[in-house]
Design a protein around this motif. Sequence first.
Motif, PDB file in Angstrom:
ATOM      1  N   ASN A  71      -4.007  -0.621  -7.188  1.00 17.72           N
ATOM      2  CA  ASN A  71      -3.119  -0.634  -6.035  1.00 17.72           C
ATOM      3  C   ASN A  71      -3.582   0.416  -5.006  1.00 17.72           C
ATOM      4  O   ASN A  71      -3.799   1.564  -5.357  1.00 17.72           O
ATOM      5  N   ALA A 161       3.542  -7.370  -3.789  1.00 20.52           N
ATOM      6  CA  ALA A 161       3.109  -5.992  -4.013  1.00 20.52           C
ATOM      7  C   ALA A 161       2.031  -5.618  -3.001  1.00 20.52           C
ATOM      8  O   ALA A 161       2.012  -4.508  -2.470  1.00 20.52           O
ATOM      9  N   SER A 165       2.346  -2.689  -0.262  1.00 18.88           N
ATOM     10  CA  SER A 165       1.322  -1.645  -0.142  1.00 18.88           C
ATOM     11  C   SER A 165       0.780  -1.606   1.283  1.00 18.88           C
ATOM     12  O   SER A 165       0.586  -0.544   1.856  1.00 18.88           O
TER      13      SER A 165
END
Length: 177
Positions: A71, A161, A165
């Motif tokens: 990530n 996600a 981000s």
Amino acid sequence: MLHKNLWAPWRMAYMQQLSAELQQQEPIKTDKPVCFLCQAAQAQQEQVKDSLVIHQTAKAVVLLNRYPYTNGHVLIAPHQHVGSLGDLDADCRGEIMELTELCERLLRQAMNCQGVNVGMNLGRCAGAGVPGHLHVHVLPRWEGDTNFMQTVGGVRVLPQALEASYDHLVKVMSKLK
Ligand SMILES: [Zn+2]
């Protein structure tokens, strides 16, 4: 367990797409550039988010990697579609190094990481996914993520996600500049 840790389905989708592209005899004829780094470099205002562009400068672009190892994995690419550092002028190489510093600060602040990996794979045998368009990988690292692949640990990065981000990185970047 090893297999579980190494399983990264989004990388698989990416590799399949890459090999399909390699098998095509004729390049796809389209107005949009086929290379996703060229797309990011040429993104107009309304395409910036779709291309995951975080920051643009005169000669280079910073974007979030759609197929991340972890990530917050960002890429820095020159606007020019070239595969070797020697094909860039010194100004562009300087700009890329300045952006590398900016990305280090971005990840330390936005991802609260304690370390950062910076790397380039030049040429397919060196591991370049897009050998024709060189790019710098910048990845956040945390204490305790003892090996590189453990940071992905079989956790799929879902589109939501990725979007979260992206929004977060853009927000923090706007305060850094
Ligand atoms: Zn390109």
